[in-house]
Scaffold this active site. Sequence first.
Site, PDB file in Angstrom:
ATOM      1  N   LYS A 184      -6.390   8.469  17.087  1.00 47.48           N
ATOM      2  CA  LYS A 184      -5.976   7.984  15.769  1.00 47.48           C
ATOM      3  C   LYS A 184      -4.540   8.363  15.468  1.00 47.48           C
ATOM      4  CE  LYS A 184      -6.570   6.475  11.472  1.00 47.48           C
ATOM      5  NZ  LYS A 184      -7.439   6.861  10.378  1.00 47.48           N
ATOM      6  N   HIS A 243      -3.649   4.253  11.103  1.00 44.98           N
ATOM      7  CA  HIS A 243      -3.483   4.260   9.646  1.00 44.98           C
ATOM      8  C   HIS A 243      -2.135   3.599   9.394  1.00 44.98           C
ATOM      9  CE1 HIS A 243      -4.153   5.914   5.506  1.00 44.98           C
ATOM     10  NE2 HIS A 243      -2.889   5.530   5.463  1.00 44.98           N
ATOM     11  N   ASP A 261     -14.670   3.704   5.727  1.00 45.46           N
ATOM     12  CA  ASP A 261     -13.686   4.693   5.291  1.00 45.46           C
ATOM     13  C   ASP A 261     -14.274   5.593   4.210  1.00 45.46           C
ATOM     14  OD1 ASP A 261     -11.346   6.141   5.322  1.00 45.46           O
ATOM     15  OD2 ASP A 261     -10.283   4.801   3.948  1.00 45.46           O
TER      16      ASP A 261
HETATM   17  C1  NCD Z   1      -9.083   9.622   3.777  1.00 47.77           C
HETATM   18  C2  NCD Z   1      -9.562  11.056   3.665  1.00 47.77           C
HETATM   19  O1  NCD Z   1      -9.838  11.508   2.538  1.00 47.77           O
HETATM   20  O2  NCD Z   1      -9.716  11.714   4.685  1.00 47.77           O
HETATM   21  N1  NCD Z   1      -8.654   9.159   2.489  1.00 47.77           N
HETATM   22  C3  NCD Z   1      -8.537   7.875   2.086  1.00 47.77           C
HETATM   23  O3  NCD Z   1      -8.067   7.654   0.977  1.00 47.77           O
HETATM   24  N2  NCD Z   1      -8.918   6.869   2.829  1.00 47.77           N
HETATM   25  C4  NCD Z   1      -7.992   9.514   4.798  1.00 47.77           C
HETATM   26  C5  NCD Z   1      -7.680   8.101   5.213  1.00 47.77           C
HETATM   27  O4  NCD Z   1      -8.468   7.423   5.866  1.00 47.77           O
HETATM   28  O5  NCD Z   1      -6.589   7.634   4.853  1.00 47.77           O
HETATM   29 ZN    ZN Z   2     -10.151   6.953   6.718  1.00 49.13          ZN
END
Ligand code: NCD
Ligand code: ZN
Length: 377
Positions: free
Chosen positions: A129, A166, A278
């Site tokens: 990642k 990301h 996510d």
């Molecule tokens: C994720 C996290 O809290 O680990 N947060 C998010 O807003 N999606 C990290 C990520 O996937 O960007």
């Molecule tokens: Zn994430």
Amino acid sequence: MLPAGVIADHGRHPGFRTGPAACYILAAMKSSQITIPQPDDWHVHLRDDAMLSTVVPDTARHFARAIVMPNLKPAITHSAAAAEYRARILAALPRGSTFEPLMVCYLTDHTDATDLSAGAAQGIFTAAKLYPAGATTNSAAGVTDVTKLDNVFEAMSVSQVPLLVHGEVVDDDIDVFDREAVFIERILAPLRARHPQLRIVLEHITTAEAVAYVAAADPDLLAATITPHHLSVNRNAMFQGGLRPHMYCLPIVKRERHRRALESAACSGDSHYFLGTDSAPHPRADKESACGCAGIYNSPTALATYLEVFERANALDNFSAFAAENGARFYRLPLNETLVTYTRSQTPLETAPVSESGVVIFQPPFALHWQELKRDV
Ligand code: NCD
Ligand code: ZN
């Protein structure tokens, strides 16, 4: 698509599919049942320690496998750490669960390409990642300049280890709502030009630009995950009557036109797009704070939300592709053999607002009706 007959019953007669009268009948009938291979979650945050044991059952209840994000503190940067984390996840599973966590290497400026390739060859790592440093929760150890990792990307191209991205730039002069589109132009396109054989998943896409960019690529080389929240809310949700920290995640939710583009992409069944929740739990106090963290916890409501989105788009026929087939094919894994039947209740489901450990659970701005009816193992 699956052979005819696997998707058993959408409450529609096949003969009703064409012509104006058919449309009328379709609109009048409510789909009631759908049977698909058990879905997988191709992007989830399971955390560690006490949080791990409270969130793992919510993912394992619904999904057969999951790509587990490595942004712990400290991050999972080596195969030995991934193997240990995997063992902790397995130990936190409810008795009898066959859930399979798929582990990911967190890339840094100092990633050891040899350890990554060896970990992938041993089956410890399924992917790696890329978090641009500073882009999101626990990304401080991420990559400061992708060109520094060209040797790692070369090794990943050769060993066909997917790169999960990301996709946001973090420069101060780029508006937070433009971060994804600018990332595609400035970072992703040149990266793909330098490494044309690198297999990439652009994670949790949020914009029409990302949908179009992914659609134009070979689906074996570039795919994208789409979350339940980006499919069901637009950025107004963050400001509905006040500041709503539980609607804050990264990449941040965008305008309605972007939500619609995501909905069309997911509901098309196109093999570029697949399910990735996510789901990213944070203690409530860390969200409801002067500097609240990014991340939405949706594991308990994710499948019901996706199903509702597909039903509202009249696209339940494509749900299996999105939730249970496209991801497995991209990762070159077999489809799950267990078949799951979901049923639509006439009355809205009652869903818990918070988890047992007090984490606020995502609720879309519409009622949920779909739940699991049975499994055929
Ligand atoms: C994720 C996290 O809290 O680990 N947060 C998010 O807003 N999606 C990290 C990520 O996937 O960007
Ligand atoms: Zn994430």
